[in-house]
Design a protein around this motif. Structure first.
Motif, mmCIF file in Angstrom:
data_model
loop_
_atom_site.group_PDB
_atom_site.id
_atom_site.type_symbol
_atom_site.label_atom_id
_atom_site.label_comp_id
_atom_site.label_asym_id
_atom_site.label_seq_id
_atom_site.Cartn_x
_atom_site.Cartn_y
_atom_site.Cartn_z
ATOM 1 N N ARG A 37 0.836 -1.217 0.000
ATOM 2 C CA ARG A 37 0.000 0.000 0.000
ATOM 3 C C ARG A 37 0.863 1.257 0.000
ATOM 4 N N GLU A 38 1.996 1.180 0.674
ATOM 5 C CA GLU A 38 2.879 2.341 0.775
ATOM 6 C C GLU A 38 3.483 2.730 -0.571
ATOM 7 N N HIS A 39 3.421 1.824 -1.549
ATOM 8 C CA HIS A 39 4.010 2.111 -2.859
ATOM 9 C C HIS A 39 3.121 2.977 -3.735
ATOM 10 N N GLY A 40 1.935 3.296 -3.244
ATOM 11 C CA GLY A 40 1.107 4.234 -3.999
ATOM 12 C C GLY A 40 -0.100 3.598 -4.667
ATOM 13 N N ASP A 41 -0.387 4.048 -5.885
ATOM 14 C CA ASP A 41 -1.581 3.687 -6.658
ATOM 15 C C ASP A 41 -1.860 2.181 -6.605
ATOM 16 N N LEU A 42 -2.996 1.815 -6.015
ATOM 17 C CA LEU A 42 -3.321 0.409 -5.837
ATOM 18 C C LEU A 42 -3.801 -0.255 -7.122
ATOM 19 N N LYS A 43 -4.288 0.530 -8.080
ATOM 20 C CA LYS A 43 -4.801 -0.049 -9.316
ATOM 21 C C LYS A 43 -3.705 -0.732 -10.119
ATOM 22 N N GLU A 44 -2.520 -0.185 -10.093
ATOM 23 C CA GLU A 44 -1.412 -0.727 -10.884
ATOM 24 C C GLU A 44 -0.326 -1.322 -9.993
ATOM 25 N N ASN A 45 -0.690 -1.722 -8.802
ATOM 26 C CA ASN A 45 0.285 -2.236 -7.843
ATOM 27 C C ASN A 45 0.210 -3.767 -7.810
ATOM 28 N N ALA A 46 1.088 -4.422 -8.572
ATOM 29 C CA ALA A 46 1.069 -5.879 -8.691
ATOM 30 C C ALA A 46 1.353 -6.557 -7.343
ATOM 31 N N GLU A 47 2.237 -5.986 -6.553
ATOM 32 C CA GLU A 47 2.558 -6.580 -5.246
ATOM 33 C C GLU A 47 1.332 -6.600 -4.347
ATOM 34 N N TYR A 48 0.572 -5.501 -4.381
ATOM 35 C CA TYR A 48 -0.641 -5.405 -3.562
ATOM 36 C C TYR A 48 -1.659 -6.465 -3.989
ATOM 37 N N HIS A 49 -1.878 -6.573 -5.295
ATOM 38 C CA HIS A 49 -2.862 -7.540 -5.802
ATOM 39 C C HIS A 49 -2.421 -8.977 -5.519
ATOM 40 N N ALA A 50 -1.135 -9.251 -5.637
ATOM 41 C CA ALA A 50 -0.623 -10.591 -5.346
ATOM 42 C C ALA A 50 -0.809 -10.930 -3.864
ATOM 43 N N ALA A 51 -0.532 -9.959 -3.004
ATOM 44 C CA ALA A 51 -0.689 -10.187 -1.560
ATOM 45 C C ALA A 51 -2.165 -10.381 -1.196
ATOM 46 N N LYS A 52 -3.061 -9.611 -1.817
ATOM 47 C CA LYS A 52 -4.502 -9.770 -1.556
ATOM 48 C C LYS A 52 -4.995 -11.139 -2.031
ATOM 49 N N GLU A 53 -4.475 -11.579 -3.170
ATOM 50 C CA GLU A 53 -4.857 -12.899 -3.687
ATOM 51 C C GLU A 53 -4.367 -13.997 -2.735
ATOM 52 N N GLU A 54 -3.130 -13.867 -2.276
ATOM 53 C CA GLU A 54 -2.578 -14.834 -1.324
ATOM 54 C C GLU A 54 -3.389 -14.830 -0.025
ATOM 55 N N GLN A 55 -3.825 -13.642 0.394
ATOM 56 C CA GLN A 55 -4.651 -13.539 1.599
ATOM 57 C C GLN A 55 -5.967 -14.304 1.410
ATOM 58 N N GLY A 56 -6.557 -14.188 0.255
ATOM 59 C CA GLY A 56 -7.795 -14.907 -0.039
ATOM 60 C C GLY A 56 -7.606 -16.412 0.033
ATOM 61 N N PHE A 57 -6.505 -16.897 -0.555
ATOM 62 C CA PHE A 57 -6.217 -18.330 -0.501
ATOM 63 C C PHE A 57 -5.990 -18.792 0.931
ATOM 64 N N CYS A 58 -5.239 -18.011 1.694
ATOM 65 C CA CYS A 58 -4.924 -18.346 3.086
ATOM 66 C C CYS A 58 -6.195 -18.400 3.926
ATOM 67 N N GLU A 59 -7.038 -17.393 3.798
ATOM 68 C CA GLU A 59 -8.288 -17.360 4.586
ATOM 69 C C GLU A 59 -9.216 -18.509 4.186
ATOM 70 N N GLY A 60 -9.234 -18.829 2.909
ATOM 71 C CA GLY A 60 -10.041 -19.954 2.442
ATOM 72 C C GLY A 60 -9.564 -21.273 3.023
ATOM 73 N N ARG A 61 -8.241 -21.446 3.060
ATOM 74 C CA ARG A 61 -7.674 -22.687 3.617
ATOM 75 C C ARG A 61 -7.957 -22.767 5.120
ATOM 76 N N ILE A 62 -7.861 -21.651 5.823
ATOM 77 C CA ILE A 62 -8.163 -21.624 7.257
ATOM 78 C C ILE A 62 -9.605 -22.071 7.492
ATOM 79 N N GLN A 63 -10.530 -21.519 6.722
ATOM 80 C CA GLN A 63 -11.941 -21.897 6.872
ATOM 81 C C GLN A 63 -12.156 -23.365 6.535
ATOM 82 N N ASP A 64 -11.473 -23.839 5.507
ATOM 83 C CA ASP A 64 -11.591 -25.240 5.097
ATOM 84 C C ASP A 64 -11.118 -26.171 6.218
ATOM 85 N N ILE A 65 -9.962 -25.881 6.785
ATOM 86 C CA ILE A 65 -9.413 -26.730 7.859
ATOM 87 C C ILE A 65 -10.320 -26.678 9.086
#
Length: 158
Positions: A37-65
Motif C-alpha cells: 500500500r505504501e508504494h502508492g496507486d493500488l490499481k497498478e500495484n502488482a505486489e498489492y494484488h498478489a498479496a490480496k490474492e494470497e490472503q484470499g487463498f490463506c483465509e479460504g484454507r483456514i476456513q476449510d481446515i
C-alpha cells in the motif's frame, strides 16, 4: 450433521497447518499488504494484488481446515482392540496371490489419503473391499488394471 472419520495423526497434521496459517502466514501477508500500500496507486500495484490474492487463498484454507476439524470424528485405532478384522485406521498387509508381492496400506480419511505413502482413503475401492475382512482371507479387488486377488496376511493397529 455428518461426521467424517479422521485418524489422530491426520487431525494433528491439520491442527499444525492451521496454527502455521494463523500465527505465521496470515501476519506475514498482512505485513506484505501494508508494505505494498505504501508504494502508492493500488490499481497498478502488482505486489498489492498478489498479496490480496494470497490472503484470499490463506483465509479460504483456514476456513476449510476449521470446517474439516469441526466435522471430524477422530479415531485413535491404537486404543481399539485388534481382533484381526480390517477397520478404519488399521494398517493392512496384503499378499498379491498372482505375483507374490506384499503391499501395506493404512486406511485413512479422504483428507489424509496419499497412495505414494501407502495411505488409502476409506472410500477407495481397495479400502471398501478390505473393511470388515479378517486375516487369512482371500479377496478380489477390482483395479484399473483388472481384478487382483489378495490374501490379507496382517492387520495392525499402529
Amino acid at each position: 450433521m455428518t461426521k467424517y472419520p479422521m485418524t489422530l495423526l491426520g487431525a494433528e497434521q491439520l491442527k499444525e497447518e492451521l496454527k502455521f496459517l494463523k500465527t505465521e502466514k496470515r501476519p506475514r501477508i498482512v505485513k506484505d499488504i501494508a508494505e505494498a500500500r505504501e508504494h502508492g496507486d493500488l490499481k497498478e500495484n502488482a505486489e498489492y494484488h498478489a498479496a490480496k490474492e494470497e490472503q484470499g487463498f490463506c483465509e479460504g484454507r483456514i476456513q476449510d481446515i476449521e470446517g474439516r476439524l469441526s466435522n471430524a470424528q477422530i479415531i485413535d485405532v491404537t486404543k481399539i482392540p485388534n481382533t484381526g478384522k480390517v477397520i478404519f485406521g488399521a494398517t493392512v498387509t496384503l499378499l498379491n496371490i498372482e505375483t507374490d508381492v506384499e503391499v501395506t496400506y493404512k486406511i485413512v480419511g479422504d483428507d489424509e489419503a496419499d497412495f505414494k505413502t501407502g495411505r488409502i482413503s476409506l472410500n477407495s475401492p481397495m479400502a471398501r473391499g478390505l473393511i470388515g475382512k479378517e486375516v487369512d482371507t482371500e479377496i478380489e479387488i477390482t483395479t484399473p488394471g483388472g481384478v487382483v486377488e489378495y490374501e490379507i496376511i496382517a492387520v495392525e493397529h499402529i
